[in-house]
Scaffold this motif. Structure first.
Motif, PDB file in Angstrom:
ATOM      1  N   ALA A   1      -5.416  13.636  -8.355  1.00  0.00           N
ATOM      2  CA  ALA A   1      -5.716  15.141  -7.613  1.00  0.00           C
ATOM      3  C   ALA A   1      -5.458  14.738  -6.291  1.00  0.00           C
ATOM      4  O   ALA A   1      -5.572  13.558  -5.686  1.00  0.00           O
ATOM      5  N   SER A   2      -5.079  15.913  -5.643  1.00  0.00           N
ATOM      6  CA  SER A   2      -4.647  15.759  -4.264  1.00  0.00           C
ATOM      7  C   SER A   2      -5.708  15.334  -3.327  1.00  0.00           C
ATOM      8  O   SER A   2      -5.279  14.674  -2.496  1.00  0.00           O
ATOM      9  N   LYS A   3      -6.759  15.857  -3.666  1.00  0.00           N
ATOM     10  CA  LYS A   3      -8.162  15.193  -2.705  1.00  0.00           C
ATOM     11  C   LYS A   3      -8.076  13.836  -2.882  1.00  0.00           C
ATOM     12  O   LYS A   3      -8.679  13.160  -1.780  1.00  0.00           O
ATOM     13  N   THR A   4      -8.082  13.427  -4.143  1.00  0.00           N
ATOM     14  CA  THR A   4      -8.481  11.905  -4.361  1.00  0.00           C
ATOM     15  C   THR A   4      -7.226  11.139  -3.704  1.00  0.00           C
ATOM     16  O   THR A   4      -7.549  10.157  -2.860  1.00  0.00           O
ATOM     17  N   ALA A   5      -6.209  11.607  -3.477  1.00  0.00           N
ATOM     18  CA  ALA A   5      -5.055  10.924  -3.102  1.00  0.00           C
ATOM     19  C   ALA A   5      -5.050  11.047  -1.507  1.00  0.00           C
ATOM     20  O   ALA A   5      -4.590  10.118  -0.771  1.00  0.00           O
ATOM     21  N   ALA A   6      -5.476  12.165  -0.998  1.00  0.00           N
ATOM     22  CA  ALA A   6      -5.641  12.137   0.399  1.00  0.00           C
ATOM     23  C   ALA A   6      -6.850  11.216   0.794  1.00  0.00           C
ATOM     24  O   ALA A   6      -6.766  10.484   2.049  1.00  0.00           O
TER      25      ALA A   6
ATOM     26  N   MET B   1       0.856  -1.154  -0.175  1.00  0.00           N
ATOM     27  CA  MET B   1      -0.132  -0.111   0.045  1.00  0.00           C
ATOM     28  C   MET B   1       0.786   1.011   0.053  1.00  0.00           C
ATOM     29  O   MET B   1       0.458   2.213  -0.729  1.00  0.00           O
ATOM     30  N   THR B   2       1.934   1.284   0.943  1.00  0.00           N
ATOM     31  CA  THR B   2       2.978   2.321   0.956  1.00  0.00           C
ATOM     32  C   THR B   2       3.236   2.759  -0.386  1.00  0.00           C
ATOM     33  O   THR B   2       3.590   3.939  -0.928  1.00  0.00           O
ATOM     34  N   TYR B   3       3.693   1.822  -1.264  1.00  0.00           N
ATOM     35  CA  TYR B   3       4.553   1.796  -2.483  1.00  0.00           C
ATOM     36  C   TYR B   3       3.399   2.460  -3.658  1.00  0.00           C
ATOM     37  O   TYR B   3       3.747   3.268  -4.265  1.00  0.00           O
ATOM     38  N   TRP B   4       2.300   1.911  -3.544  1.00  0.00           N
ATOM     39  CA  TRP B   4       1.036   2.408  -4.525  1.00  0.00           C
ATOM     40  C   TRP B   4       0.854   4.014  -4.090  1.00  0.00           C
ATOM     41  O   TRP B   4       0.468   4.448  -5.134  1.00  0.00           O
ATOM     42  N   LEU B   5       0.636   4.190  -2.845  1.00  0.00           N
ATOM     43  CA  LEU B   5       0.454   5.585  -2.477  1.00  0.00           C
ATOM     44  C   LEU B   5       1.266   6.489  -2.945  1.00  0.00           C
ATOM     45  O   LEU B   5       0.960   7.635  -3.513  1.00  0.00           O
ATOM     46  N   LYS B   6       2.587   6.099  -2.602  1.00  0.00           N
ATOM     47  CA  LYS B   6       3.781   7.192  -2.689  1.00  0.00           C
ATOM     48  C   LYS B   6       4.063   7.336  -4.430  1.00  0.00           C
ATOM     49  O   LYS B   6       4.361   8.429  -4.836  1.00  0.00           O
ATOM     50  N   ASN B   7       4.037   5.909  -5.119  1.00  0.00           N
ATOM     51  CA  ASN B   7       4.745   6.215  -6.193  1.00  0.00           C
ATOM     52  C   ASN B   7       3.604   6.122  -7.537  1.00  0.00           C
ATOM     53  O   ASN B   7       3.793   6.460  -8.612  1.00  0.00           O
ATOM     54  N   VAL B   8       2.432   5.952  -7.033  1.00  0.00           N
ATOM     55  CA  VAL B   8       1.309   5.749  -8.131  1.00  0.00           C
ATOM     56  C   VAL B   8       0.240   6.895  -8.039  1.00  0.00           C
ATOM     57  O   VAL B   8      -0.240   7.478  -8.695  1.00  0.00           O
ATOM     58  N   VAL B   9      -0.323   6.700  -6.794  1.00  0.00           N
ATOM     59  CA  VAL B   9      -1.424   7.735  -6.396  1.00  0.00           C
ATOM     60  C   VAL B   9      -1.124   9.261  -6.370  1.00  0.00           C
ATOM     61  O   VAL B   9      -1.617   9.949  -6.988  1.00  0.00           O
ATOM     62  N   GLU B  10      -0.028   9.544  -5.549  1.00  0.00           N
ATOM     63  CA  GLU B  10       0.264  10.816  -5.311  1.00  0.00           C
ATOM     64  C   GLU B  10       0.949  11.619  -6.638  1.00  0.00           C
ATOM     65  O   GLU B  10       0.362  12.637  -6.664  1.00  0.00           O
ATOM     66  N   PRO B  11       1.690  11.018  -7.363  1.00  0.00           N
ATOM     67  CA  PRO B  11       2.006  11.635  -8.449  1.00  0.00           C
ATOM     68  C   PRO B  11       1.143  12.028  -9.749  1.00  0.00           C
ATOM     69  O   PRO B  11       1.339  12.907 -10.429  1.00  0.00           O
ATOM     70  N   ASN B  12      -0.034  11.048  -9.758  1.00  0.00           N
ATOM     71  CA  ASN B  12      -0.791  10.935 -10.690  1.00  0.00           C
ATOM     72  C   ASN B  12      -2.290  11.283 -10.666  1.00  0.00           C
ATOM     73  O   ASN B  12      -2.974  11.646 -11.700  1.00  0.00           O
TER      74      ASN B  12
ATOM     75  N   TYR C   1      -7.626   8.307  -0.600  1.00  0.00           N
ATOM     76  CA  TYR C   1      -6.948   7.001  -0.753  1.00  0.00           C
ATOM     77  C   TYR C   1      -6.212   6.743   0.368  1.00  0.00           C
ATOM     78  O   TYR C   1      -6.376   5.650   1.009  1.00  0.00           O
ATOM     79  N   GLU C   2      -5.185   7.371   0.948  1.00  0.00           N
ATOM     80  CA  GLU C   2      -4.406   7.546   2.048  1.00  0.00           C
ATOM     81  C   GLU C   2      -5.192   7.133   3.332  1.00  0.00           C
ATOM     82  O   GLU C   2      -4.952   6.288   4.130  1.00  0.00           O
ATOM     83  N   MET C   3      -6.376   7.934   3.352  1.00  0.00           N
ATOM     84  CA  MET C   3      -6.978   7.968   4.513  1.00  0.00           C
ATOM     85  C   MET C   3      -7.870   6.402   4.759  1.00  0.00           C
ATOM     86  O   MET C   3      -7.585   5.943   5.872  1.00  0.00           O
ATOM     87  N   PHE C   4      -8.307   6.022   3.848  1.00  0.00           N
ATOM     88  CA  PHE C   4      -9.033   4.590   3.842  1.00  0.00           C
ATOM     89  C   PHE C   4      -7.954   3.397   3.974  1.00  0.00           C
ATOM     90  O   PHE C   4      -8.083   2.578   4.724  1.00  0.00           O
ATOM     91  N   ALA C   5      -6.668   3.777   3.370  1.00  0.00           N
ATOM     92  CA  ALA C   5      -5.575   2.656   3.801  1.00  0.00           C
ATOM     93  C   ALA C   5      -5.202   2.629   5.199  1.00  0.00           C
ATOM     94  O   ALA C   5      -4.727   1.649   5.572  1.00  0.00           O
ATOM     95  N   ARG C   6      -5.068   3.801   5.453  1.00  0.00           N
ATOM     96  CA  ARG C   6      -4.487   4.124   7.064  1.00  0.00           C
ATOM     97  C   ARG C   6      -5.468   3.750   8.079  1.00  0.00           C
ATOM     98  O   ARG C   6      -4.833   2.881   8.896  1.00  0.00           O
ATOM     99  N   LEU C   7      -6.808   3.818   7.945  1.00  0.00           N
ATOM    100  CA  LEU C   7      -7.578   3.513   8.892  1.00  0.00           C
ATOM    101  C   LEU C   7      -8.436   2.185   8.794  1.00  0.00           C
ATOM    102  O   LEU C   7      -8.771   1.368   9.618  1.00  0.00           O
ATOM    103  N   TYR C   8      -8.347   1.414   7.425  1.00  0.00           N
ATOM    104  CA  TYR C   8      -9.222   0.480   7.249  1.00  0.00           C
ATOM    105  C   TYR C   8      -8.341  -0.723   6.626  1.00  0.00           C
ATOM    106  O   TYR C   8      -8.467  -1.975   7.083  1.00  0.00           O
ATOM    107  N   ILE C   9      -7.503  -0.515   5.705  1.00  0.00           N
ATOM    108  CA  ILE C   9      -6.910  -1.755   4.947  1.00  0.00           C
ATOM    109  C   ILE C   9      -5.719  -2.034   5.884  1.00  0.00           C
ATOM    110  O   ILE C   9      -5.423  -3.149   6.012  1.00  0.00           O
TER     111      ILE C   9
END
Length: 334
Positions: A14-19, A1-12, A21-29
């Motif tokens: 929108a900031s709100k979408t990335a935020a 999840m860390t790799y996906w968030l940092k290398n795929v989600v954040e660079p590509n 994804y990060e929230m759901f990964a951190r709290l639930y996944i």
């Protein structure tokens, strides 16, 4: 999840979408299945995880009540439920469960694209899409009454309310509107920027897609509201003196700084009550409302600039906005 968030989600994305994804990964996944190897993850694991989210008390799982102080002068702000043995059974909404699942599914889809996995096992999970909560929109008279009231009591955000109700602007678009994008002489404005608070940062960024951009003609009620806003800005700038911070934004604080989006939720709520708000995904009309009798009177009027979309828009109106169709018929009969 860390790799996906940092290398795929954040660079590509929108900031709100990335935020999000990060929230759901951190709290639930990550807390539930983050330690499991991707190649060992099964359909049963994912289905069990989804069912557990549905049944779990989010207050217990996230330690919300435990984070409150034991003693506080305000009883509502001290520990009162899960941390003192009285579980509040605060279950997650179906949309939260759905979005957590879609975050995992997106991460696994990326693993398939990178050939780390041969298939996305999350795609085999039964996950119904929740029904959207229906909001009863304001009638034309209710919208007119609200605007007249806001203007009478000299609400400083009255021009923003006009933009939201008359042109269907979103919260971020209204707060991100610049004077250079407004042509009062020709009664047109360009919508291409938005102001958002994401992950604690105030961001001024372009609208999400090209389809969100639009040049909108506007009626006299908007012209009058924006001219009033100009006068208020000039007075505030003169009063602030050297402390004035020029941003070029239409809506600012008394010192010229951007208006905080998180403190402007009333605008979003007003838009949810607007009869025409459902039309404003990609914008499809050049003029949606016009002044009929005076500055604060509204008459909803449609002038279709893209005939090929008329059938689609009519279908949308018939399904969700009978008030609008009735007004349009009455206008055509005059």
């Amino acid at each position: 999840m860390t790799y996906w968030l940092k290398n795929v989600v954040e660079p590509n994305l929108a900031s709100k979408t990335a935020a999000n994804y990060e929230m759901f990964a951190r709290l639930y996944i990550v807390p539930a299945i983050g330690a499991k190897r991707l190649d060992k993850l099964t359909v049963r694991d994912v289905q069990t995880w989804v069912n557990k989210i549905r049944a779990l008390c989010q207050c217990c799982a996230q330690g919300k009540d435990a984070a409150r102080p034991v003693a506080h002068s305000n009883p509502k702000r001290r520990r009162q439920c899960c941390a003192v043995g009285k579980c509040c059974a605060s279950k997650h909404s179906e949309w939260t469960v759905h979005d957590a699942y879609m975050t995992l599914r997106a991460a696994l889809s990326n693993a398939v694209r990178e050939e780390t996995l041969s298939r996305n096992i999350a795609a085999n999970i039964k996950m119904p899409v929740p029904r959207k909560r229906k909001v009863k929109p304001w009638s034309v008279d209710e919208a007119r009454t609200f605007l007249e009231s806001a203007r009478t009591r000299e609400d400083p955000m009255y021009p923003a309310y006009v933009l939201v109700l008359v042109l269907g602007l979103r919260l971020g678009e209204a707060l991100g509107l610049r004077w250079e994008d407004v042509d009062l002489a020709n009664a047109e404005m360009s919508i291409g920027w938005q102001l958002q608070r994401v992950a604690g940062k105030l961001l001024y960024r372009r609208t999400k897609t090209d389809a969100s951009d639009a040049t909108l003609p506007f009626p006299e009620i908007v012209t009058a509201a924006l001219r009033a806003r100009q006068r208020a800005r000039d007075e505030a700038r003169e009063t602030a003196g050297d402390s004035w911070q020029e941003t070029g934004l239409v809506f600012t604080t008394a010192s010229g700084r951007p208006v905080e989006p998180s403190k402007s939720s009333a605008i979003g709520w007003i838009r949810s009550r607007c009869c025409i708000s459902a039309l404003y995904g990609p914008r499809t009309t050049s003029e949606t409302t016009e002044a009929q009798t005076g500055e604060a009177s509204l008459a909803w009027a449609f002038r279709w600039v893209e005939p090929r979309r008329f059938e689609l828009l009519t279908s949308c109106l018939q399904r969700r906005m009978p008030i609008m169709l009735d007004l349009r018929r009455r206008r055509s009969a005059v």
